[in-house]
Design a protein around this motif. Structure first.
Motif, PDB file in Angstrom:
ATOM      1  N   UNK A 149       0.981  -0.991   0.234  1.00  0.00           N
ATOM      2  CA  UNK A 149       0.185   0.152   0.131  1.00  0.00           C
ATOM      3  C   UNK A 149       0.387   0.944   0.245  1.00  0.00           C
ATOM      4  N   UNK A 150       1.937   1.718   0.766  1.00  0.00           N
ATOM      5  CA  UNK A 150       2.827   2.441   1.058  1.00  0.00           C
ATOM      6  C   UNK A 150       3.619   2.525  -0.398  1.00  0.00           C
ATOM      7  N   UNK A 151       4.100   1.977  -1.232  1.00  0.00           N
ATOM      8  CA  UNK A 151       4.187   2.007  -2.351  1.00  0.00           C
ATOM      9  C   UNK A 151       3.737   2.126  -3.604  1.00  0.00           C
ATOM     10  N   UNK A 152       2.398   1.950  -3.425  1.00  0.00           N
ATOM     11  CA  UNK A 152       1.676   2.222  -5.010  1.00  0.00           C
ATOM     12  C   UNK A 152       1.421   4.028  -4.309  1.00  0.00           C
ATOM     13  N   UNK A 153       1.166   4.440  -3.382  1.00  0.00           N
ATOM     14  CA  UNK A 153       0.862   5.394  -2.654  1.00  0.00           C
ATOM     15  C   UNK A 153       1.917   6.538  -3.253  1.00  0.00           C
ATOM     16  N   UNK A 154       2.742   5.909  -2.417  1.00  0.00           N
ATOM     17  CA  UNK A 154       3.952   6.572  -2.709  1.00  0.00           C
ATOM     18  C   UNK A 154       4.656   7.434  -4.295  1.00  0.00           C
ATOM     19  N   UNK A 155       4.288   6.268  -4.952  1.00  0.00           N
ATOM     20  CA  UNK A 155       3.705   6.308  -6.309  1.00  0.00           C
ATOM     21  C   UNK A 155       3.029   7.525  -6.751  1.00  0.00           C
ATOM     22  N   UNK A 156       1.919   6.838  -6.793  1.00  0.00           N
ATOM     23  CA  UNK A 156       0.904   8.468  -7.298  1.00  0.00           C
ATOM     24  C   UNK A 156       0.931  10.000  -6.904  1.00  0.00           C
ATOM     25  N   UNK A 157       1.570   9.462  -5.706  1.00  0.00           N
ATOM     26  CA  UNK A 157       1.573  11.145  -4.775  1.00  0.00           C
ATOM     27  C   UNK A 157       2.828  11.419  -5.511  1.00  0.00           C
ATOM     28  N   UNK A 158       3.540  11.036  -6.302  1.00  0.00           N
ATOM     29  CA  UNK A 158       4.814  11.621  -6.927  1.00  0.00           C
ATOM     30  C   UNK A 158       3.603  12.512  -8.117  1.00  0.00           C
ATOM     31  N   UNK A 159       2.774  11.551  -9.259  1.00  0.00           N
ATOM     32  CA  UNK A 159       2.162  12.046  -9.858  1.00  0.00           C
ATOM     33  C   UNK A 159       1.181  13.887  -9.900  1.00  0.00           C
ATOM     34  N   UNK A 160       1.078  13.065  -8.158  1.00  0.00           N
ATOM     35  CA  UNK A 160       0.035  14.020  -8.380  1.00  0.00           C
ATOM     36  C   UNK A 160       0.192  15.332  -8.075  1.00  0.00           C
ATOM     37  N   UNK A 204     -11.928  16.791  -2.828  1.00  0.00           N
ATOM     38  CA  UNK A 204     -12.239  17.602  -2.680  1.00  0.00           C
ATOM     39  C   UNK A 204     -10.522  17.770  -3.309  1.00  0.00           C
ATOM     40  N   UNK A 205      -9.698  17.348  -3.517  1.00  0.00           N
ATOM     41  CA  UNK A 205      -8.490  17.971  -4.288  1.00  0.00           C
ATOM     42  C   UNK A 205      -9.152  17.428  -5.508  1.00  0.00           C
ATOM     43  N   UNK A 206      -9.378  16.467  -6.031  1.00  0.00           N
ATOM     44  CA  UNK A 206     -10.352  16.102  -7.664  1.00  0.00           C
ATOM     45  C   UNK A 206     -10.179  17.278  -7.706  1.00  0.00           C
ATOM     46  N   UNK A 207     -11.716  17.531  -7.152  1.00  0.00           N
ATOM     47  CA  UNK A 207     -12.845  18.977  -7.631  1.00  0.00           C
ATOM     48  C   UNK A 207     -12.377  20.013  -7.795  1.00  0.00           C
ATOM     49  N   UNK A 208     -11.113  20.950  -7.327  1.00  0.00           N
ATOM     50  CA  UNK A 208     -10.512  21.353  -6.635  1.00  0.00           C
ATOM     51  C   UNK A 208      -9.847  22.312  -8.627  1.00  0.00           C
ATOM     52  N   UNK A 209      -9.316  20.643  -8.802  1.00  0.00           N
ATOM     53  CA  UNK A 209      -8.450  19.957  -9.896  1.00  0.00           C
ATOM     54  C   UNK A 209      -8.884  21.113 -11.016  1.00  0.00           C
ATOM     55  N   UNK A 210     -10.243  20.121 -10.972  1.00  0.00           N
ATOM     56  CA  UNK A 210     -11.307  19.922 -12.577  1.00  0.00           C
ATOM     57  C   UNK A 210     -11.467  21.271 -12.431  1.00  0.00           C
ATOM     58  N   UNK A 211     -12.072  21.841 -11.450  1.00  0.00           N
ATOM     59  CA  UNK A 211     -12.570  23.621 -11.342  1.00  0.00           C
ATOM     60  C   UNK A 211     -11.823  24.665 -12.226  1.00  0.00           C
ATOM     61  N   UNK A 212      -9.973  24.207 -11.874  1.00  0.00           N
ATOM     62  CA  UNK A 212      -9.527  25.139 -12.996  1.00  0.00           C
ATOM     63  C   UNK A 212      -8.989  24.672 -14.483  1.00  0.00           C
TER      64      UNK A 212
END
Length: 213
Positions: A149-160, A204-212
């Protein structure tokens, strides 16, 4: 492993961390051509640790080859970002729930202190905001007790993180209320509340990005 090999490994690791931070902080922006010799000179390392570090970053998908085979920094698209958030929504709330059982009181106190400092400062430094964000999300991932879990979260957070920092989408005090809710749930060792707070935060993060867009 002899001393020379240990030193080479340590230098390669240090070079990797330096380049990763430059990518995450957008100092090396998406699409930038990687000039191995120039980077090695700038960081004061030989070609060997530089090649090792670049190979690791390419293996993680942060560096890619263009149509001419030239190594470049990956451009994180909106689709990449949204897909990364979708993966985080699937697993990070579960990690937050599991972390309630193991995250230390000392870690929570440190995180609470950082968040209070951000709240009290009318213009907090962006670097400190990102430091807190990393400490919170990486701390939760680690405390989940599940390395995968930690490895995947770390990888996805790099992209975001790359997407948000390259496009300067972060607000002055992003997600303050959300982060407070997550920390409260963790402090109370309430797994379901932590799961819900993390889900709400990522939505909230997802919606805020889409609003831009």
């Amino acid at each position: 492993m002899d001393e020379a090999a240990t030193a080479d490994r340590s230098l390669a690791d240090e070079t990797y961390r330096s380049l990763l931070e430059e990518i995450l902080s957008a100092q090396l922006s998406g699409g930038a051509v990687i000039q191995e010799r120039r980077l090695a000179l700038r960081l004061g390392v030989s070609r060997s640790p530089m090649r090792d570090a670049l190979g690791r970053l390419e293996g993680q998908g942060l560096l890619v080859r263009n149509a001419k085979g030239v190594l470049t920094v990956k451009v994180i698209t909106l689709a990449d970002y949204l897909n990364s958030i979708a993966v985080r929504l699937l697993i990070e709330p579960s990690a937050a729930a599991q972390a309630c059982n193991a995250i230390s009181t000392e870690t929570l106190q440190t995180l609470r202190g950082m968040l209070e400092a951000i709240d009290a400062d009318p213009d907090p430094a962006p670097a400190f905001i990102w430091e807190f964000d990393d400490a919170l999300h990486n701390g939760i991932a680690s405390a989940s007790g599940n390395r995968f879990l930690a490895d995947i979260i770390g990888q996805m957070r790099r992209y975001t993180t790359i997407f948000e920092r390259q496009r300067k989408l972060a607000q002055r005090k992003p997600g303050l209320a959300d982060h407070q809710a997550i920390l409260t749930a963790l402090n109370e060792r309430d797994g379901e509340a932590a799961r819900s707070a993390m889900t709400q935060h990522l939505e909230h993060i997802r919606r805020n990005v889409l609003s831009t867009y």
